[in-house]
Design an enzyme around this catalytic site. Structure first.
Site, PDB file in Angstrom:
ATOM      1  N   PRO A  29       7.325   7.588   0.554  1.00 33.30           N
ATOM      2  CA  PRO A  29       7.635   7.579   1.987  1.00 33.30           C
ATOM      3  C   PRO A  29       8.897   6.775   2.251  1.00 33.30           C
ATOM      4  O   PRO A  29       9.037   5.651   1.764  1.00 33.30           O
ATOM      5  CB  PRO A  29       6.403   6.925   2.616  1.00 33.30           C
ATOM      6  N   THR A  31      11.698   5.840   5.485  1.00 31.03           N
ATOM      7  CA  THR A  31      12.059   5.924   6.900  1.00 31.03           C
ATOM      8  C   THR A  31      13.379   6.655   7.058  1.00 31.03           C
ATOM      9  O   THR A  31      14.379   6.269   6.451  1.00 31.03           O
ATOM     10  CB  THR A  31      12.154   4.512   7.504  1.00 31.03           C
ATOM     11  N   GLN A 107       1.899  10.110   6.016  1.00 32.89           N
ATOM     12  CA  GLN A 107       1.660   8.675   6.001  1.00 32.89           C
ATOM     13  C   GLN A 107       1.618   8.166   7.442  1.00 32.89           C
ATOM     14  O   GLN A 107       2.561   8.357   8.213  1.00 32.89           O
ATOM     15  CB  GLN A 107       2.738   7.911   5.242  1.00 32.89           C
ATOM     16  N   TYR A 188       4.018  -4.206   7.658  1.00 34.16           N
ATOM     17  CA  TYR A 188       3.599  -3.562   8.905  1.00 34.16           C
ATOM     18  C   TYR A 188       2.195  -4.051   9.292  1.00 34.16           C
ATOM     19  O   TYR A 188       1.634  -4.934   8.653  1.00 34.16           O
ATOM     20  CB  TYR A 188       3.710  -2.054   8.762  1.00 34.16           C
ATOM     21  N   GLY A 328      11.806   6.589  -4.424  1.00 37.06           N
ATOM     22  CA  GLY A 328      12.499   6.526  -3.157  1.00 37.06           C
ATOM     23  C   GLY A 328      13.977   6.794  -3.333  1.00 37.06           C
ATOM     24  O   GLY A 328      14.446   7.919  -3.186  1.00 37.06           O
TER      25      GLY A 328
END
Length: 371
Positions: A29, A31, A107, A188, A328
């Protein structure tokens, strides 16, 4: 790596719950802050994810998706899974990926105290009224400077967070996703509860690590109830986007409690232990945190951090450190990485300019155009 004898172990297929993966390379994942202003995924995002599927990855995990229309959004341009428009937008993404024969997992992420852009205008919330360390991230639209202290969450807030994750998970199923991953990592909200210095509560969600993991367990149970037989994973990390040095204070003892609490997960995704994974993920007894996760949870484990270094990636798999690998920056630089590995072709190095001045699809497209 052009013969069977020399094939990279990550090219072997794997069964992850009900999912049959063509290989063990997965897209981590990342952003991308490229959704429409209302959080709806765009056609450009559908093409972005489709490219990884066409490039041969066995599994794709989306960027973090916000699950409610109050406190969860972390960045302007982040996609949601709240409205009918969000569901329809993600359906287009899922269909594009499925057309290449690859499963995709949604996610779900609540930013909590480190939200730096919320279209719904809500104040930030967290386990305690403690300002997170570090600075807002300019590459993701932050204005710079420190985060403010969040409002300490009430028990009602906690219940609403759990309900938001469950509703978004049901929307993920409606959009056609093949599974859901719960973002409990990287600083988070769920990780804020797990972290000792951001969680100073004295109720059942604070104090010992068994209490601090409680919210993640509740979210896992609610999401699983919402999606039925779809795989549900949990992403965990010690380090954070705003604190690269943090480690669980109780080391392997804390890890055993955390992993033991999450045995209802279909898999665990251990995130960002650094580029030299086999060094930075080591525990005092010489084992790695991912080995311990496999042992304690009895579930498949995805390792993240430097897995584009192919010799290290092979050692992680053959040494029993993990079952799958997530990439990533290596995937950003090489959307066709599995096909290159299969053909014995070299990989392109990652260039941080792909993320500057903003870590979105416009910046990536401009970077590719300059090459």
């Amino acid at each position: 790596m052009t013969t069977t004898d020399l094939a990279h172990p990550a090219l072997a297929p794997f069964e992850l719950g009900t999912l049959r993966l063509r290989n063990r390379f997965t897209v981590a994942p990342m952003t991308r802050i490229s959704a429409a202003p209302d959080g709806t995924p765009t056609d450009r995002m559908a093409e972005y994810y489709r490219e990884y599927a066409a490039g041969g990855f066995g599994l794709i995990t989306t960027e973090g998706i916000y699950p409610d229309a109050t406190h969860s959004q972390g960045y302007y341009g982040q996609p949601g899974l709240v409205t009918a428009a969000h569901v329809a937008g993600w359906r287009a993404v899922v269909d594009a990926v499925h057309a290449e024969g690859v499963p995709i997992v949604a996610q779900l992420m609540h930013a909590g105290a480190i939200s730096q852009g919320n279209s719904y205008g809500a104040e930030t919330i967290g386990p305690s009224a403690v300002a997170p360390p570090g600075q807002m991230m300019a590459d993701y639209g932050g204005v710079g400077g420190p985060w403010s202290a969040p409002r300490e969450m009430t028990l009602r807030d906690i219940d609403e967070v759990v309900a938001g994750f469950a509703a978004a998970a049901a929307n993920a199923r409606a959009a056609g996703f093949d599974g859901v991953e719960i973002h409990g990592a990287n600083g988070y909200l769920l990780d804020q509860f797990l972290t000792d210095y951001t969680n100073q509560r004295t109720d059942e969600y604070g104090g010992p690590v068994a209490n601090r993991i409680r919210l993640t367990v509740r979210v896992l149970q609610a999401v699983r109830a919402a999606v039925g037989d779809l795989p549900v994973g949990v992403r965990l990390s010690q380090t954070k986007v705003n604190d690269f040095t943090y480690r669980w204070p109780g080391a392997d003892a804390d890890a055993r409690v955390i992993f033991g609490a999450l045995t209802d997960a279909s898999y665990l995704h251990i995130a960002s232990e650094g580029r030299n994974f086999l060094e930075t993920a080591r525990l005092a007894d010489g084992s790695t945190i991912t080995q311990l996760a496999r042992e304690v949870s009895g579930r498949p484990v995805i390792a993240n951090g430097g897995m584009h270094a192919l010799p290290q990636a092979a050692d992680v798999l053959t040494g029993g450190h993990a079952d799958l690998l997530s990439l990533g920056t290596g995937a950003l630089a090489n959307p066709d990485l599995p096909r290159r590995v299969e053909a014995g072709q070299p990989l392109d190095p990652f260039d941080r300019e792909m993320l500057h001045p903003m870590a979105n699809l416009d910046t990536a497209a401009a970077w590719r155009a300059r090459r």
